[in-house]
Design a protein around this motif. Sequence first.
Motif, PDB file in Angstrom:
ATOM      1  N   ILE A  77     140.276  30.626 129.814  1.00  0.00           N
ATOM      2  CA  ILE A  77     140.062  29.204 130.128  1.00  0.00           C
ATOM      3  C   ILE A  77     138.776  29.040 130.939  1.00  0.00           C
ATOM      4  N   HIS A  78     138.544  29.940 131.877  1.00  0.00           N
ATOM      5  CA  HIS A  78     137.318  29.886 132.685  1.00  0.00           C
ATOM      6  C   HIS A  78     136.072  29.971 131.792  1.00  0.00           C
ATOM      7  N   GLU A  79     136.070  30.899 130.845  1.00  0.00           N
ATOM      8  CA  GLU A  79     134.937  31.040 129.923  1.00  0.00           C
ATOM      9  C   GLU A  79     134.804  29.805 129.017  1.00  0.00           C
ATOM     10  N   PHE A  80     135.929  29.273 128.573  1.00  0.00           N
ATOM     11  CA  PHE A  80     135.929  28.059 127.748  1.00  0.00           C
ATOM     12  C   PHE A  80     135.270  26.909 128.518  1.00  0.00           C
ATOM     13  N   ASN A  81     135.678  26.719 129.770  1.00  0.00           N
ATOM     14  CA  ASN A  81     135.104  25.657 130.611  1.00  0.00           C
ATOM     15  C   ASN A  81     133.606  25.858 130.822  1.00  0.00           C
ATOM     16  N   ASP A  82     133.184  27.101 131.016  1.00  0.00           N
ATOM     17  CA  ASP A  82     131.758  27.386 131.189  1.00  0.00           C
ATOM     18  C   ASP A  82     130.954  26.992 129.955  1.00  0.00           C
ATOM     19  N   MET A  83     131.529  27.212 128.766  1.00  0.00           N
ATOM     20  CA  MET A  83     130.847  26.816 127.516  1.00  0.00           C
ATOM     21  C   MET A  83     130.685  25.301 127.437  1.00  0.00           C
ATOM     22  N   ILE A  84     131.732  24.580 127.794  1.00  0.00           N
ATOM     23  CA  ILE A  84     131.683  23.110 127.783  1.00  0.00           C
ATOM     24  C   ILE A  84     130.609  22.630 128.761  1.00  0.00           C
ATOM     25  N   ARG A  85     130.645  23.169 129.977  1.00  0.00           N
ATOM     26  CA  ARG A  85     129.704  22.756 131.026  1.00  0.00           C
ATOM     27  C   ARG A  85     128.257  23.030 130.611  1.00  0.00           C
ATOM     28  N   LYS A  86     128.000  24.202 130.063  1.00  0.00           N
ATOM     29  CA  LYS A  86     126.640  24.579 129.678  1.00  0.00           C
ATOM     30  C   LYS A  86     126.113  23.674 128.565  1.00  0.00           C
ATOM     31  N   LEU A  87     126.911  23.443 127.538  1.00  0.00           N
ATOM     32  CA  LEU A  87     126.463  22.594 126.435  1.00  0.00           C
ATOM     33  C   LEU A  87     126.117  21.187 126.927  1.00  0.00           C
ATOM     34  N   ARG A  88     126.970  20.617 127.737  1.00  0.00           N
ATOM     35  CA  ARG A  88     126.729  19.249 128.222  1.00  0.00           C
ATOM     36  C   ARG A  88     125.563  19.193 129.195  1.00  0.00           C
ATOM     37  N   LYS A  89     125.398  20.222 129.992  1.00  0.00           N
ATOM     38  CA  LYS A  89     124.237  20.270 130.893  1.00  0.00           C
ATOM     39  C   LYS A  89     122.946  20.366 130.079  1.00  0.00           C
ATOM     40  N   SER A 124     127.965  22.135 115.089  1.00  0.00           N
ATOM     41  CA  SER A 124     128.036  23.544 115.473  1.00  0.00           C
ATOM     42  C   SER A 124     128.749  23.669 116.814  1.00  0.00           C
ATOM     43  N   PRO A 125     129.915  24.317 116.827  1.00  0.00           N
ATOM     44  CA  PRO A 125     130.597  24.547 118.111  1.00  0.00           C
ATOM     45  C   PRO A 125     129.729  25.426 119.010  1.00  0.00           C
ATOM     46  N   PRO A 126     129.921  25.356 120.316  1.00  0.00           N
ATOM     47  CA  PRO A 126     129.150  26.225 121.206  1.00  0.00           C
ATOM     48  C   PRO A 126     129.293  27.687 120.786  1.00  0.00           C
ATOM     49  N   GLU A 127     128.199  28.401 120.920  1.00  0.00           N
ATOM     50  CA  GLU A 127     128.179  29.813 120.531  1.00  0.00           C
ATOM     51  C   GLU A 127     129.276  30.578 121.270  1.00  0.00           C
ATOM     52  N   GLY A 128     130.106  31.264 120.503  1.00  0.00           N
ATOM     53  CA  GLY A 128     131.153  32.097 121.066  1.00  0.00           C
ATOM     54  C   GLY A 128     132.491  31.418 121.286  1.00  0.00           C
ATOM     55  N   MET A 129     132.563  30.082 121.135  1.00  0.00           N
ATOM     56  CA  MET A 129     133.815  29.372 121.413  1.00  0.00           C
ATOM     57  C   MET A 129     134.927  29.791 120.455  1.00  0.00           C
ATOM     58  N   GLU A 130     134.633  29.806 119.168  1.00  0.00           N
ATOM     59  CA  GLU A 130     135.662  30.150 118.189  1.00  0.00           C
ATOM     60  C   GLU A 130     136.096  31.610 118.342  1.00  0.00           C
ATOM     61  N   GLU A 131     135.165  32.477 118.669  1.00  0.00           N
ATOM     62  CA  GLU A 131     135.495  33.881 118.900  1.00  0.00           C
ATOM     63  C   GLU A 131     136.376  34.030 120.144  1.00  0.00           C
ATOM     64  N   LEU A 132     136.063  33.270 121.187  1.00  0.00           N
ATOM     65  CA  LEU A 132     136.820  33.338 122.430  1.00  0.00           C
ATOM     66  C   LEU A 132     138.287  32.980 122.217  1.00  0.00           C
ATOM     67  N   VAL A 192     140.697  20.566 118.683  1.00  0.00           N
ATOM     68  CA  VAL A 192     141.763  20.955 117.762  1.00  0.00           C
ATOM     69  C   VAL A 192     141.277  22.134 116.928  1.00  0.00           C
ATOM     70  N   PHE A 193     142.009  23.235 117.021  1.00  0.00           N
ATOM     71  CA  PHE A 193     141.657  24.452 116.307  1.00  0.00           C
ATOM     72  C   PHE A 193     142.596  24.672 115.128  1.00  0.00           C
ATOM     73  N   GLU A 194     142.172  25.523 114.231  1.00  0.00           N
ATOM     74  CA  GLU A 194     142.940  25.817 113.013  1.00  0.00           C
ATOM     75  C   GLU A 194     144.265  26.522 113.330  1.00  0.00           C
ATOM     76  N   ASP A 195     144.237  27.456 114.270  1.00  0.00           N
ATOM     77  CA  ASP A 195     145.406  28.262 114.595  1.00  0.00           C
ATOM     78  C   ASP A 195     145.837  28.067 116.037  1.00  0.00           C
ATOM     79  N   ASN A 196     147.011  28.560 116.373  1.00  0.00           N
ATOM     80  CA  ASN A 196     147.530  28.498 117.724  1.00  0.00           C
ATOM     81  C   ASN A 196     146.604  29.304 118.663  1.00  0.00           C
TER      82      ASN A 196
END
Length: 115
Positions: A5-17, A76-84, A108-112
């Motif tokens: 979750i921490h890494e997910f939040n960092d991706m959101i913050r970086k993209l918006r910044k 394009s989703p933030p780099e690494g989000m789908e992998e995370l 909303v993602f494809e899988d759980n």
Amino acid sequence: MSKKIHEFNDMIRKLRKDKFGKGPDRIHTVFVENMAVSTLYGNITPTEKFIASTPEGLKMVHAARTSMIQDLYSESPPEGMEELVGSKLLHLFSDIKIEEDFAISVFVFEDNISE
């Protein structure tokens, strides 16, 4: 908070910044089944606050912080989000309350993805 979750939040913050000049001051995210629900606090720049002081400006800032961000993620989703999270991003739903300076984003993602 989990590392994921921490890494997910960092991706959101970086993209918006990178795109808006300011990322959220604080983000709270929960993973629920195939969704990540994020509450973002402290999003608006001083310039956006000034622009939003008129009804037309408020609409413009709202559109930038909702429609434009949704379009950005759909291209394009933030780099690494789908992998995370281990799943493909299907949709982003987003809204913001300019006056209160908080936003909700539902990814909303494809899988759980819940932990």
